[in-house]
Every structure is written in structure tokens, then in C-alpha cells.
Write a protein that holds these residues in place. Structure first.
Motif, PDB file in Angstrom:
ATOM      1  N   LEU A 283      36.189  46.233  36.022  1.00  0.00           N
ATOM      2  CA  LEU A 283      36.828  44.996  35.550  1.00  0.00           C
ATOM      3  C   LEU A 283      37.066  44.034  36.721  1.00  0.00           C
ATOM      4  O   LEU A 283      37.238  44.464  37.853  1.00  0.00           O
ATOM      5  CB  LEU A 283      38.180  45.299  34.889  1.00  0.00           C
ATOM      6  N   GLY A 284      37.105  42.756  36.421  1.00  0.00           N
ATOM      7  CA  GLY A 284      37.469  41.768  37.435  1.00  0.00           C
ATOM      8  C   GLY A 284      36.300  41.001  38.008  1.00  0.00           C
ATOM      9  O   GLY A 284      36.465  39.892  38.519  1.00  0.00           O
ATOM     10  N   LYS A 285      35.085  41.583  37.920  1.00  0.00           N
ATOM     11  CA  LYS A 285      33.917  40.902  38.496  1.00  0.00           C
ATOM     12  C   LYS A 285      33.654  39.571  37.792  1.00  0.00           C
ATOM     13  O   LYS A 285      33.332  38.567  38.435  1.00  0.00           O
ATOM     14  CB  LYS A 285      32.681  41.790  38.399  1.00  0.00           C
ATOM     15  N   ASP A 286      33.782  39.588  36.454  1.00  0.00           N
ATOM     16  CA  ASP A 286      33.543  38.352  35.686  1.00  0.00           C
ATOM     17  C   ASP A 286      34.591  37.287  36.028  1.00  0.00           C
ATOM     18  O   ASP A 286      34.287  36.091  36.090  1.00  0.00           O
ATOM     19  CB  ASP A 286      33.532  38.639  34.176  1.00  0.00           C
ATOM     20  N   VAL A 287      35.826  37.737  36.278  1.00  0.00           N
ATOM     21  CA  VAL A 287      36.902  36.804  36.636  1.00  0.00           C
ATOM     22  C   VAL A 287      36.616  36.180  38.006  1.00  0.00           C
ATOM     23  O   VAL A 287      36.857  34.987  38.216  1.00  0.00           O
ATOM     24  CB  VAL A 287      38.282  37.523  36.659  1.00  0.00           C
ATOM     25  N   VAL A 288      36.083  36.995  38.918  1.00  0.00           N
ATOM     26  CA  VAL A 288      35.726  36.481  40.246  1.00  0.00           C
ATOM     27  C   VAL A 288      34.643  35.407  40.108  1.00  0.00           C
ATOM     28  O   VAL A 288      34.703  34.352  40.764  1.00  0.00           O
ATOM     29  CB  VAL A 288      35.267  37.630  41.176  1.00  0.00           C
ATOM     30  N   ALA A 289      33.662  35.664  39.231  1.00  0.00           N
ATOM     31  CA  ALA A 289      32.582  34.688  39.013  1.00  0.00           C
ATOM     32  C   ALA A 289      33.146  33.368  38.480  1.00  0.00           C
ATOM     33  O   ALA A 289      32.781  32.278  38.952  1.00  0.00           O
ATOM     34  CB  ALA A 289      31.554  35.254  38.040  1.00  0.00           C
ATOM     35  N   GLU A 290      34.099  33.476  37.531  1.00  0.00           N
ATOM     36  CA  GLU A 290      34.732  32.266  36.970  1.00  0.00           C
ATOM     37  C   GLU A 290      35.551  31.545  38.040  1.00  0.00           C
ATOM     38  O   GLU A 290      35.516  30.313  38.149  1.00  0.00           O
ATOM     39  CB  GLU A 290      35.648  32.643  35.789  1.00  0.00           C
ATOM     40  N   ALA A 336      45.035  43.751  35.195  1.00  0.00           N
ATOM     41  CA  ALA A 336      46.185  42.940  34.766  1.00  0.00           C
ATOM     42  C   ALA A 336      45.789  42.057  33.577  1.00  0.00           C
ATOM     43  O   ALA A 336      46.515  41.972  32.572  1.00  0.00           O
ATOM     44  CB  ALA A 336      46.692  42.085  35.918  1.00  0.00           C
ATOM     45  N   ILE A 337      44.629  41.411  33.690  1.00  0.00           N
ATOM     46  CA  ILE A 337      44.154  40.521  32.619  1.00  0.00           C
ATOM     47  C   ILE A 337      43.857  41.328  31.350  1.00  0.00           C
ATOM     48  O   ILE A 337      44.204  40.914  30.237  1.00  0.00           O
ATOM     49  CB  ILE A 337      42.907  39.734  33.090  1.00  0.00           C
ATOM     50  N   GLN A 338      43.254  42.506  31.523  1.00  0.00           N
ATOM     51  CA  GLN A 338      42.924  43.358  30.372  1.00  0.00           C
ATOM     52  C   GLN A 338      44.184  43.802  29.633  1.00  0.00           C
ATOM     53  O   GLN A 338      44.218  43.859  28.403  1.00  0.00           O
ATOM     54  CB  GLN A 338      42.145  44.596  30.851  1.00  0.00           C
ATOM     55  N   LEU A 371      44.554  31.573  39.527  1.00  0.00           N
ATOM     56  CA  LEU A 371      43.593  31.620  38.423  1.00  0.00           C
ATOM     57  C   LEU A 371      44.153  30.980  37.148  1.00  0.00           C
ATOM     58  O   LEU A 371      43.442  30.835  36.156  1.00  0.00           O
ATOM     59  CB  LEU A 371      43.169  33.075  38.146  1.00  0.00           C
ATOM     60  N   GLY A 372      45.454  30.656  37.195  1.00  0.00           N
ATOM     61  CA  GLY A 372      46.048  29.875  36.107  1.00  0.00           C
ATOM     62  C   GLY A 372      46.672  30.663  34.971  1.00  0.00           C
ATOM     63  O   GLY A 372      46.901  30.128  33.882  1.00  0.00           O
ATOM     64  N   PHE A 373      46.996  31.940  35.188  1.00  0.00           N
ATOM     65  CA  PHE A 373      47.611  32.739  34.124  1.00  0.00           C
ATOM     66  C   PHE A 373      49.130  32.496  34.114  1.00  0.00           C
ATOM     67  O   PHE A 373      49.804  32.736  35.118  1.00  0.00           O
ATOM     68  CB  PHE A 373      47.308  34.227  34.312  1.00  0.00           C
TER      69      PHE A 373
END
Length: 592
Positions: A283-290, A336-338, A371-373
Motif C-alpha cells: 500500500l502507499g505506492k499509488d498515493v506516492v504517485a498522486e 493509514a489511508i486504508q 497530502l490533504g487528509f
């Protein structure tokens, strides 16, 4: 009714009326024992808006309050401190409102937003140890305190069930285990797997020594030891989904989970949901890309991805390696996001992790914020210090790690020895003694750890913790049991009500004042994430009760109304002790 709220409004009114000034806040504190009074108003801060002599100002406000507030009967001023005497009637009325309140001090949960509390989070290659005990006790207690303060709470852990350290135990079992199982050895599964982690280390060191003897450089030998290379190969097979490796991994992890379950049950902690690193490590790789697209992260020439936190007084932090593999930070961002995706009502999280990870969590929380959460504003690292033992007091695995199960068993045994020496167990069956010793031993362990501010390092002295005097769990448990004895005797007396009572003994008043602090102590402990505030409040309550018990006759009182009131007061004290200890995960005995 909270007397402080009443007084705050009236003091502001007094300052406005007497001095034509607006007072923003009123500072209160308990009246010192050597002065007459129940609550003290500190005059000094008022000098910012009211010019004059603090003693004269205190006298003028005191006179105003006596005239305007029914509950204030008299006052005295010592330098800049206005000590107010509150009427017995106020405390009697207050006590009457809480006698029938089974959930006194507790606030019904607000289900609109939840807090997730993470604790324990062990590796599946060894049993839980002393450090895990402090972690579990803190996390569990903070979760219970947050619940009592009105929060909806989810208790969770992330189980570190993958990686090279897990493969080391698996490989050692394959090589040296000869098919043994928890059933065939009689060992708890976590202990059996832990033994193979130790066996791997022993074999690894032996291979390094052999390589060095043959002329290989130490640093090279550490990397080229055959058993380490085999473990690394096994990890690659696991990541590729190799059926044989995955089957072994599942089998040995299950042994560990079964062992953990026994330890958690004995320790008295539980969880609402579990996360496994084997499910979250990608998890987290897609968030890094964003984040890269949004400019939160930046890419270096080698292709690795970083975040620059120098503006925040930190440094640059890697979030993705140049080969595209994740680091722990990436995984923690994704997890955390999950969690919020899985539980959309989660509006904040508490991470119970040792203070060696302080920097990691500063960075994690900042990244999630950037990241804006919105929920990133409500993240808290419940950082705690190490627990040390005096040398020689307890047996430890490998001379360094104190096994959690062994420690709990030793605490129960210590409680038994001390209780037998005190000779207060006449009439107890063998089974009753066993239960009582466990209750005292675990109560001693939990209280000793939780009474200390989480940030402080602890030197845990087992025998000191089981002392029946002083600020210890057994001392408080003994006071609770003493009150139960009073209540059992009182039942036989058929005491009438105390409705005609109009005045209080000084010790009765002090005890009600202490009870009055319970609701605000829960809120304070919740906002500070500190079970120590609950523990030390309970000790103060018990000290106050023992002073009352020594100075005031309860069942020997001739006046029936006073006797009935004192029994009810004792009962409420015992209920608050029980409630407080429940927040700490500690049981209380009916007799001792």
C-alpha cells in the motif's frame, strides 16, 4: 452541578460590578489543607484588568460571593488567594445526584466520529516481551479512557507477519525442527517459533565464524553466510507466491497467533480489528504517485521519490526507492489511508509506539497533512519510554528479553508469596487463592506501569509493585475489598435513608470533593492520552477514604442517618475505584 462553573460566572459578574472591568478567565485551585476553604480563586491574574491591592480585591470579591451565591458560606484571603467555604448542603445535593448514577463520570459515545487506537503490533517470529506489555497496557487503557470520555473507539493492531525475520524462523524450523509442533512439544506456538529464530541466529553466527576463519572479511562473511542467502531466497519465493513456502508461512504464523491469543487473554487486552503487513506492505505506492503529480513529493536523478521537510525543521525523507520498492514510510502512509477507507467514521488515530520512533511519526503525520487528509489533524503518537528490570530480579530469554508470559507468571507467584506471608487468606480454597493471586499480581504489574507518565522510562521492581502499602495496585485493591466487607455487614443492618441529614463531617466533605473530580479527570486523561492521571487520581481517592475510615466511625455510628450516609458514601467510593481500575484494565477483588 459544578460549583466551579457557578463561581466562574459570579466572579466575572463581581469584577464587572465592583471594578467595571471584563475578566476573561478565572483561575481556580483546590484550597491548601492548612487553610479553611474548599475552593480557591487566584487573584493575581486579575491584576491585568483590575488595578489595586490583591488582598483588598480578594476581600471585595469574597463579600460579593457570600451575598450573591447561596453555596458560598464564608471566605478568607491569604495574600492573593481567595479561599471559599462551600456549604455542606451543596455537597450533599451533589452526592445525592451521583448515588444512583451507575455510569458516573462516563460520557455516552458520540458515534459521528471515531478514534482508532493502534497498539501491540508484534512480529510473528517471537513471543511478546516486557516492552510489548507496556505497549499493550498503554494502548488498551487509552482506548478505554477515550471511550469513557465520549469517543467512539476502534482498537487495532498491525501484525508484522512478513519479511526476512519471519523467513529466518521458517528456515531454521525446516533445517532443525524435525517436524516438531506446539502439540508435540507442549510449547506455546509463539515460543516454539521464537526458539527457531534464536536457532537461526546461532547457526548464522557459526557460519560467519567459519567464513572468517577461512580468510573471508567479516563484512563479506555477514552478507555471504549460506543460511542468510537461503533465507533471502525464501523471502523472494514467498513474494512470488511459492506454494510450499506460503503453506509453511501460514502454518507457523498460525502457531504464533494461537500463542499471542493466550498472552492477550491473560493480560486482559483485546482488539476490534486486525491488519497484517502481508496485506499492507504494497500500500502507499499509488498515493506516492498522486503526491508526485501534485508536487508534494519530488523525484531524484536515480528515480527515487522524496519529500522535502526542511521548511518544517526536519530533513528530506525517502518514500520510494529507485527500484520502485516501498520503504516503511510508504507502507504507513498507505495503511493509514486504508484504515479510513475501511472505517469511514474514523476522524483520528493514536499510534502506541516506543519513543525511538518519534521522528518517524512526525514525518508520517506531516506527509499525510501535506497530502490533504482532513483527519491528519487528529493523529497522535502515544510515545513511551523503555521498561527496565533490576538485574537478577527476573529470568530473561537470552539474557536480554523478558518474556511476557514468564513475567505475568512470576508476578502471580510473587503476589502469592507476599499474601501468604501476610496471613490474610483464612477460609480461601486453593482455586480462590489462585484467582486472587493472579488478580493481585497482574493488578500490581499494570498499576506500576500505568501510574507513570508514558514518556518516562520505567525501572520495574516486581516486589515493590506488590507492596500492600503506598501507591500500588494491591494497596488500592485492598481498600476496595475493605469497603466490600463494610457493605456486606451493612446489608444485615437494614439501614434507613439519610434524607434528613443537613451537615457533614470534614472527612465526608473531603471525600465528596474527591469524587467530584472523577469526571474531569477522565476528560483530562483522554485529552492527554495518559492513564497515569486516572491511576494517581484513584490513589488520591483511596488515601482520602482511608483517612475518612480512620477518623470517622461508619458502622459504629449511633445516629442512624449518619450511618446510612457513610455506608452510601463508602459504596460510591468503591464504585469509582472499580470504574477507574476498569479503565486501567485492572480487576478488583470482593475480599482480600
Amino acid at each position: 452541578m459544578n460549583i466551579q462553573n457557578v463561581l466562574e460566572a459570579k466572579v466575572k459578574e463581581a469584577v464587572s460590578s465592583l471594578f467595571q472591568a471584563d475578566l476573561p478567565t478565572v483561575e481556580f485551585q483546590p484550597t491548601r489543607k492548612d487553610f479553611e476553604g474548599d475552593i480557591t480563586i487566584v487573584v493575581f491574574p486579575m491584576l491585568r484588568v483590575v488595578k489595586g491591592n490583591p488582598v483588598q480585591i480578594g476581600n471585595q470579591i469574597g463579600e460579593y460571593l457570600v451575598n450573591e451565591v447561596e453555596e458560598v458560606t464564608s471566605f478568607n484571603v491569604i495574600k492573593g488567594f481567595l479561599n471559599l467555604v462551600v456549604s455542606d448542603n451543596f455537597y450533599l445535593n451533589y452526592f445525592n445526584t451521583i448515588t444512583a448514577d451507575d455510569s458516573f463520570g462516563f460520557v455516552n459515545p458520540d458515534n459521528s466520529s471515531a478514534v482508532m487506537v493502534e497498539y501491540s503490533s508484534p512480529n510473528t517470529n517471537k513471543p511478546l516481551h516486557l516492552g510489548h506489555i507496556r505497549n499493550n497496557l498503554l494502548g488498551y487503557s487509552v482506548a478505554e479512557i477515550l471511550k469513557a470520555s465520549g469517543k467512539k473507539v476502534y482498537k487495532t493492531q498491525i501484525i508484522n507477519d512478513r519479511g526476512i525475520h519471519i523467513c529466518k524462523s521458517m528456515l531454521a524450523w525446516q533445517k532443525f525442527g524435525e517436524g516438531e509442533t506446539p502439540e508435540s512439544t507442549g510449547l506455546k506456538g509463539d515460543k516454539l517459533v521464537g526458539n527457531y529464530y534464536v536457532a537461526f541466529d546461532k547457526a548464522y553466527k557459526a557460519e560467519i565464524a567459519t567464513l572468517i576463519e577461512s580468510g573471508v572479511d567479516k563484512e563479506v562473511a555477514e552478507k555471504q553466510a549460506p543460511i542468510l542467502l537461503e533465507a533471502q531466497k525464501m523471502l523472494l519465493k514467498w513474494e512470488a507466491g511459492d506454494e510450499e513456502v506460503v503453506t509453511l508461512w501460514k502454518k507457523m504464523n498460525q502457531w504464533v497467533y494461537d500463542g499471542f491469543e493466550v498472552t492477550y487473554k491473560n493480560l486482559g487486552v483485546d482488539f476490534d480489528n486486525l491488519y497484517y503487513e502481508s496485506n499492507t506492505y504494497l500500500l502507499g505506492k499509488d498515493v506516492v504517485a498522486e503526491g508526485l503529480e501534485k508536487g508534494v513529493f519530488f523525484k531524484k536523478e536515480d528515480g527515487s521519490v522524496w519529500i522535502d521537510l526542511t521548511d518544517e525543521g526536519l530533513d528530506e525523507k525517502i518514500v520510494l526507492r529507485s527500484d520502485g520498492t516501498a520503504v516503511y514510510m510508504t507502507q504507513d502512509i498507505g495503511t493509514a489511508i486504508q484504515r479510513v477507507k475501511d472505517n469511514p467514521d474514523v476522524g483520528g488515530m493514536v499510534y502506541t509506539v516506543g519513543n525511538e520512533q518519534d521522528y518517524h511519526f512526525k514525518v508520517l503525520f506531516l506527509i499525510l497533512k501535506k497530502l490533504g487528509f482532513s483527519w491528519s489533524e487528529n493523529l497522535f503518537h502515544l510515545s513511551y519510554g523503555m521498561v527496565d528490570l533490576p538485574s537478577g530480579k527476573m529470568k530473561s530469554r537470552e539474557g536480554t528479553v523478558v518474556d511476557a508470559d514468564d513475567l505475568m507468571n512470576d508476578m502471580t507467584a510473587t503476589a502469592g508469596e507476599i499474601s501468604e506471608e501476610l496471613g490474610k487468606l483464612d477460609g480461601y480454597s486453593k482455586e480462590e487463592k489462585k484467582e486472587l493471586f493472579k488478580m493481585i499480581g497482574l493488578g500490581a504489574l499494570k498499576y506500576y506501569i500505568l501510574k507513570v507518565d508514558p514518556k518516562k522510562r520505567i525501572l520495574f521492581n516486581p516486589e515493590e509493585s506488590v507492596d500492600f502499602q503506598g501507591n500500588t495496585g494491591p494497596f488500592i485493591q485492598y481498600t476496595y475489598a475493605r469497603i466490600q466487607s463494610i457493605l456486606r455487614k451493612a446489608k444485615e443492618l437494614n439501614l434507613d435513608s439519610y434524607s434528613g441529614l443537613t451537615d457533614l463531617h470534614e472527612k465526608e466533605k473531603e471525600l465528596i470533593k474527591q469524587l467530584q473530580l472523577f469526571p474531569e479527570t477522565i476528560q483530562l486523561a483522554a485529552s492527554n492520552y495518559s492513564p497515569a492521571l486516572i491511576a494517581n487520581y484513584t490513589y488520591d481517592l483511596v488515601k482520602e477514604f482511608n483517612s475518612f475510615y480512620q477518623n470517622v466511625s461508619i458502622l459504629g455510628e449511633i445516629d442512624a442517618q449518619k450511618k446510612a450516609f457513610r455506608v452510601q458514601l463508602s459504596k460510591k467510593v468503591s464504585e469509582v475505584i472499580q470504574s477507574s481500575f476498569k479503565l486501567l484494565g485492572i480487576e478488583v477483588p470482593q475480599r482480600m
